[in-house]
Design a protein around this motif. Structure first.
Motif, mmCIF file in Angstrom:
data_model
loop_
_atom_site.group_PDB
_atom_site.id
_atom_site.type_symbol
_atom_site.label_atom_id
_atom_site.label_comp_id
_atom_site.label_asym_id
_atom_site.label_seq_id
_atom_site.Cartn_x
_atom_site.Cartn_y
_atom_site.Cartn_z
ATOM 1 N N VAL A 227 10.464 -2.281 -2.900
ATOM 2 C CA VAL A 227 9.238 -2.035 -2.131
ATOM 3 C C VAL A 227 8.966 -0.528 -2.075
ATOM 4 C CG1 VAL A 227 10.522 -2.302 0.074
ATOM 5 C CG2 VAL A 227 8.032 -2.468 0.073
ATOM 6 N N GLY A 228 7.760 -0.176 -2.492
ATOM 7 C CA GLY A 228 7.362 1.222 -2.517
ATOM 8 C C GLY A 228 5.854 1.342 -2.384
ATOM 9 N N MET A 229 5.339 2.521 -2.676
ATOM 10 C CA MET A 229 3.897 2.743 -2.518
ATOM 11 C C MET A 229 3.427 3.900 -3.381
ATOM 12 S SD MET A 229 5.874 3.912 0.147
ATOM 13 C CE MET A 229 6.015 5.068 1.499
ATOM 14 N N ALA A 230 2.131 3.854 -3.707
ATOM 15 C CA ALA A 230 1.481 5.021 -4.292
ATOM 16 C C ALA A 230 0.313 5.353 -3.386
ATOM 17 C CB ALA A 230 1.004 4.728 -5.704
ATOM 18 N N VAL A 231 0.067 6.664 -3.228
ATOM 19 C CA VAL A 231 -1.028 7.111 -2.368
ATOM 20 C C VAL A 231 -1.771 8.241 -3.068
ATOM 21 C CG1 VAL A 231 0.369 6.591 -0.307
ATOM 22 C CG2 VAL A 231 0.258 8.934 -1.131
ATOM 23 N N GLY A 232 -3.000 8.465 -2.638
ATOM 24 C CA GLY A 232 -3.717 9.628 -3.155
ATOM 25 C C GLY A 232 -5.108 9.305 -3.655
ATOM 26 N N ASN A 233 -5.522 10.018 -4.689
ATOM 27 C CA ASN A 233 -6.874 9.922 -5.230
ATOM 28 C C ASN A 233 -7.306 8.459 -5.420
ATOM 29 O OD1 ASN A 233 -8.591 9.547 -7.843
ATOM 30 N ND2 ASN A 233 -9.061 11.616 -7.119
ATOM 31 N N ALA A 234 -8.448 8.098 -4.847
ATOM 32 C CA ALA A 234 -8.857 6.692 -4.815
ATOM 33 C C ALA A 234 -9.056 6.112 -6.216
ATOM 34 C CB ALA A 234 -10.127 6.548 -3.988
ATOM 35 N N SER A 235 -9.594 6.912 -7.155
ATOM 36 C CA SER A 235 -9.829 6.345 -8.492
ATOM 37 C C SER A 235 -8.499 6.111 -9.208
ATOM 38 C CB SER A 235 -10.738 7.262 -9.322
ATOM 39 O OG SER A 235 -10.077 8.476 -9.614
ATOM 40 N N LEU A 236 -7.502 6.957 -8.925
ATOM 41 C CA LEU A 236 -6.184 6.750 -9.542
ATOM 42 C C LEU A 236 -5.507 5.510 -8.951
ATOM 43 C CD1 LEU A 236 -4.881 10.457 -9.656
ATOM 44 C CD2 LEU A 236 -6.020 9.148 -11.474
ATOM 45 N N ILE A 237 -5.679 5.334 -7.643
ATOM 46 C CA ILE A 237 -5.102 4.141 -6.990
ATOM 47 C C ILE A 237 -5.787 2.876 -7.519
ATOM 48 C CG2 ILE A 237 -4.899 2.935 -4.745
ATOM 49 C CD1 ILE A 237 -2.955 5.307 -4.976
ATOM 50 N N THR A 238 -7.107 2.947 -7.681
ATOM 51 C CA THR A 238 -7.837 1.778 -8.185
ATOM 52 C C THR A 238 -7.399 1.447 -9.613
ATOM 53 O OG1 THR A 238 -9.715 2.399 -6.834
ATOM 54 C CG2 THR A 238 -10.164 0.843 -8.604
ATOM 55 N N GLY A 239 -7.230 2.490 -10.424
ATOM 56 C CA GLY A 239 -6.815 2.272 -11.819
ATOM 57 C C GLY A 239 -5.455 1.610 -11.891
ATOM 58 N N LEU A 240 -4.517 2.104 -11.083
ATOM 59 C CA LEU A 240 -3.181 1.493 -11.065
ATOM 60 C C LEU A 240 -3.275 0.049 -10.578
ATOM 61 C CD1 LEU A 240 -0.106 1.606 -11.284
ATOM 62 C CD2 LEU A 240 -0.035 2.762 -9.067
ATOM 63 N N GLY A 241 -4.109 -0.170 -9.557
ATOM 64 C CA GLY A 241 -4.311 -1.516 -9.026
ATOM 65 C C GLY A 241 -4.827 -2.469 -10.097
ATOM 66 N N LYS A 242 -5.671 -1.970 -10.988
ATOM 67 C CA LYS A 242 -6.231 -2.824 -12.055
ATOM 68 C C LYS A 242 -5.122 -3.287 -13.006
ATOM 69 C CE LYS A 242 -11.071 -2.196 -12.687
ATOM 70 N NZ LYS A 242 -11.670 -1.226 -11.762
ATOM 71 N N ILE A 243 -4.199 -2.380 -13.321
ATOM 72 C CA ILE A 243 -3.063 -2.779 -14.170
ATOM 73 C C ILE A 243 -2.238 -3.829 -13.429
ATOM 74 C CG2 ILE A 243 -0.896 -2.008 -15.249
ATOM 75 C CD1 ILE A 243 -3.323 -1.023 -16.756
ATOM 76 N N LYS A 244 -1.945 -3.554 -12.163
ATOM 77 C CA LYS A 244 -1.109 -4.476 -11.394
ATOM 78 C C LYS A 244 -1.761 -5.856 -11.262
ATOM 79 C CE LYS A 244 1.033 -3.055 -7.753
ATOM 80 N NZ LYS A 244 2.332 -3.589 -8.195
ATOM 81 N N GLU A 245 -3.057 -5.841 -11.106
ATOM 82 C CA GLU A 245 -3.799 -7.106 -10.997
ATOM 83 C C GLU A 245 -3.528 -7.986 -12.222
ATOM 84 O OE1 GLU A 245 -7.887 -6.130 -10.590
ATOM 85 O OE2 GLU A 245 -8.552 -8.216 -10.519
ATOM 86 N N ASN A 246 -3.292 -7.340 -13.335
ATOM 87 C CA ASN A 246 -3.117 -8.081 -14.578
ATOM 88 C C ASN A 246 -1.666 -8.377 -14.945
ATOM 89 O OD1 ASN A 246 -5.841 -8.494 -15.975
ATOM 90 N ND2 ASN A 246 -5.951 -6.400 -15.199
ATOM 91 N N VAL A 247 -0.727 -7.663 -14.308
ATOM 92 C CA VAL A 247 0.666 -7.879 -14.721
ATOM 93 C C VAL A 247 1.597 -8.393 -13.624
ATOM 94 C CG1 VAL A 247 0.601 -6.208 -16.618
ATOM 95 C CG2 VAL A 247 1.394 -5.462 -14.389
ATOM 96 N N ASP A 248 1.250 -8.190 -12.361
ATOM 97 C CA ASP A 248 2.132 -8.759 -11.331
ATOM 98 C C ASP A 248 1.277 -9.309 -10.211
ATOM 99 O OD1 ASP A 248 1.948 -6.903 -8.939
ATOM 100 O OD2 ASP A 248 2.644 -5.424 -10.385
ATOM 101 N N SER A 249 1.951 -9.934 -9.267
ATOM 102 C CA SER A 249 1.211 -10.540 -8.157
ATOM 103 C C SER A 249 1.721 -10.030 -6.819
ATOM 104 C CB SER A 249 1.312 -12.061 -8.234
ATOM 105 O OG SER A 249 0.722 -12.507 -9.435
ATOM 106 N N GLY A 250 2.061 -8.746 -6.803
ATOM 107 C CA GLY A 250 2.409 -8.118 -5.526
ATOM 108 C C GLY A 250 3.822 -8.420 -5.057
#
Ligand code: PLP
Length: 388
Positions: free
Chosen positions: A251-274
């Motif tokens: 369990v961890g986290m990423a924080v910061g620039n919203a577009s970078l967080i959104t981009g990472l979220g898009k990858i995660k949306e496609n490869v894991d389920s949280g």
């Protein structure tokens, strides 16, 4: 049975530099000598009970048995934002500037997939946690390593990097408190890094997994997010692993620039389920109420650090007394290469150290000690090494 050929991305990975030490370790163990490992950055102390209890409670809730949100429960993201506010005085929008991770390694490994195109250059401060380079290569990027040198307190010499290099760089990975050198970043360093990143439109990736392992409460490690303009260019990876002895929980986290967080979220949306929501609920408990425990862990590491540094001093081994992290970065004795020294120590004493060159070329001439064993074992390791 067929022996299938690995994909190029795996077969072109750099050689595994810890292989020699692993082989020697197996031989020493087979000879009957007991091994003391000061090699692994995995806390030996247990996760505090109240966190385990929060997990157990969470596991009983049927709503937690379904797929979690891939970016994290709102309550978990809010707990991260609150923790950043309380610890670093940084304001984060829990909806847009925080994403949950299955450990920070997962986020670091996936991040380049969101922003690196084949052929893009990624700068990596080295010696380094190996995932930065591997993740870049998996995304088709080209790594350019920036040496961390003792004479610069193991900070990247940002002004020594040519404008051409900055101009072609897509992103830069830095890690403070640093694994393996234990160096910490100054505000001036982060300010200059942000300035450079803005000038050349480079993404800054800060790996801050060790900010909570520090030895002087009046000199706590800082987050890049405390610096003006950080959110314009930076994402910071952090983790509950080292702070609360939760490496196995993922369990961890990423924080910061919203577009970078959104981009990472898009990858995660496609490869894991949280992350399992019960683990997130335990993570919330840790972030909200873990500080007194973290303080106790720091006191334990401080005692270990002092024991080990005194012993190294007595043995005449040059080292940096760390201000943070549970690592000690030591110079190998005159005339020894990293792997050679570490292998000798292992064969003669059964004590496992990590050769500095395993973290990248500028790590040659160093070895790393990890303070993740109890005092008795540490004393025993020290006494064996001192007899050498
Ligand atoms: C520098 C650094 N970053 C990130 C990680 C990953 O930690 P986790 O995935 O447990 O959050 C580690 C683990 O050793 C590390 O040393």
């Amino acid at each position: 049975m067929s022996d299938f050929k690995l994909a190029d991305r795996l077969s072109t990975l750099p050689p595994y530099l810890f292989a020699a030490i692993d082989k020697a370790k197996a031989e020493v163990a087979a000879s009957g000598m007991d091994i003391i490992s000061l090699g692994i950055g995995d806390p030996d102390l247990p996760t505090p009970d109240f966190i385990i209890e929060a997990l157990c409670e969470g596991a009983k809730k049927p709503k937690n048995h379904q797929y979690p949100s891939y970016v994290g429960m709102p309550a978990y993201r809010q707990a991260v934002a609150d923790w950043y506010k309380q610890r670093f005085n940084v304001d984060l929008n829990a909806d847009t500037e925080v994403v949950s991770l299955i450990g920070s390694k997962e986020g670091i490994a996936h991040f380049p997939l969101a922003f690196v195109n084949p052929g893009d250059t990624v700068l990596v401060a080295t010696p380094n946690y190996p995932v930065y380079g591997v993740a870049t290569e998996f995304a088709g990027g080209t790594v350019e390593y920036l040496p961390l040198l003792e004479e610069n307190d193991f900070l990247v010499d940002l002004d020594a990097v040519s404008n051409d290099t900055w101009a072609k760089a897509k992103m830069i990975f830095v890690c403070y408190p640093n694994n393996p050198t234990a160096a910490t970043a100054t505000k001036e360093f982060y300010d200059r890094l942000i300035e450079k990143a803005k000038e050349f439109d480079v993404i800054v990736i800060s790996d801050a997994a060790y900010t909570e392992i520090y030895y002087d409460p009046s000199n706590k490690p800082i987050s890049i997010m405390e610096c003006e303009g950080a959110k314009d260019v930076a994402i910071e990876f952090h983790s509950l692993s080292k702070t609360y002895n939760m490496t196995g929980w993922r369990v961890g986290m990423a924080v910061g620039n919203a577009s970078l967080i959104t981009g990472l979220g898009k990858i995660k949306e496609n490869v894991d389920s949280g992350i399992f929501q019960a683990v997130q609920e335990a993570g919330i408990a840790a972030l909200k109420n873990g500080e007194p425990h973290a303080e106790k862990f720091r006191a334990i590491y401080k005692e270990r650090r002092d024991v080990m540094c005194a012993a190294l001093q007595q043995a005449g081994i040059r080292h940096r007394v760390p201000d943070a992290s549970f690592y000690i970065w030591c110079n190998t004795p005159e005339g020894y290469k990293s792997s050679e020294f570490v292998t000798n120590v292992l064969k003669q004493t059964g004590v496992v150290l990590t050769p500095g060159n395993g973290f990248g070329t500028p790590g040659e001439g160093y070895f790393r000690i990890s303070l993740t064993v109890n005092n008795d074992l540490l004393q025993e390791a020290v006494s064996r090494i001192s007899k050498l």
